[in-house]
Write a protein that holds these residues in place. Structure first.
Motif: not given
Length: 189
Positions: A111-114, A150-152, A182-187
């Motif tokens: 629903r877009g909460v996350g 999906a969120r950059r 496990r992946a490490v991700m950065v924005r």
């Protein structure tokens, strides 16, 4: 700006985002447990038992905690984040705001909460001039790596992980998760 107004208009219709208030640890732990079952169902871990309440409270107290709440209702999700340098005890890791947890009650999922909780974390990082928001997540799962991509957020190659990023990923590695899962991700901000 107080915790009730700082994230106004960030949440989807019928919800709001605010900072955690006293007395919410048990509800947030229940949300965490329910969201953890999704990782079990996806095959990322065999079990996702919630930590004992005193351990969970200690975790909450070392982070800034953002809460998604039904308007005039109970919390339905939360995100916990803190400066990476403080979390790993390495001053060279400064400038990265680390998302240590993001959980939404599955009854309120999709629903877009996350996304709203993540937006609040990113906004907070921007307000305090962090250069990036980092996290570790389940690799190759739509509710993990796919959600953040999906969120950059971009994946950090294994060869590019700093000692602080490696340490934090290891600290968050769930019991029973396969090596390399496990992946490490950065924005970048």
């Amino acid at each position: 700006m107080n915790g009730r107004k700082a994230f106004r208009r960030m949440a989807p219709e019928g919800y709001r985002i605010r900072m955690m208030e006293p007395g919410e640890a048990e509800r947030l732990r229940a949300i965490d447990a329910a969201a953890g079952r999704l990782l079990v169902e996806a095959g990322h871990v065999a079990r996702a038992d919630p930590p004992p309440l005193p351990d969970f409270v200690r975790f909450l107290l070392t982070h800034e905690v953002f809460v998604a709440q039904e308007k005039r209702g109970a919390p339905v999700g939360y995100a916990a984040a803190a400066d990476l340098a403080a979390l790993v005890g390495d001053p060279d890791a400064g400038g990265c705001y680390w998302l240590a947890a993001l959980a939404v009650d599955p009854a309120h999922g999709r629903r877009g909460v996350g996304s709203a909780l993540l937006q609040a974390v990113v906004r907070r990082a921007e307000w305090f001039f962090h250069r990036a928001v980092g996290l570790s997540t389940a690799r190759a799962l739509p509710i993990g790596e796919g959600f953040y991509a999906a969120r950059r957020f971009v994946g950090v190659a294994e060869a590019d992980l700093t000692p602080a990023l490696l340490k934090r990923r290891e600290m968050e590695w769930p019991s029973g998760a396969a090596p390399g899962s496990r992946a490490v991700m950065v924005r970048w901000l």
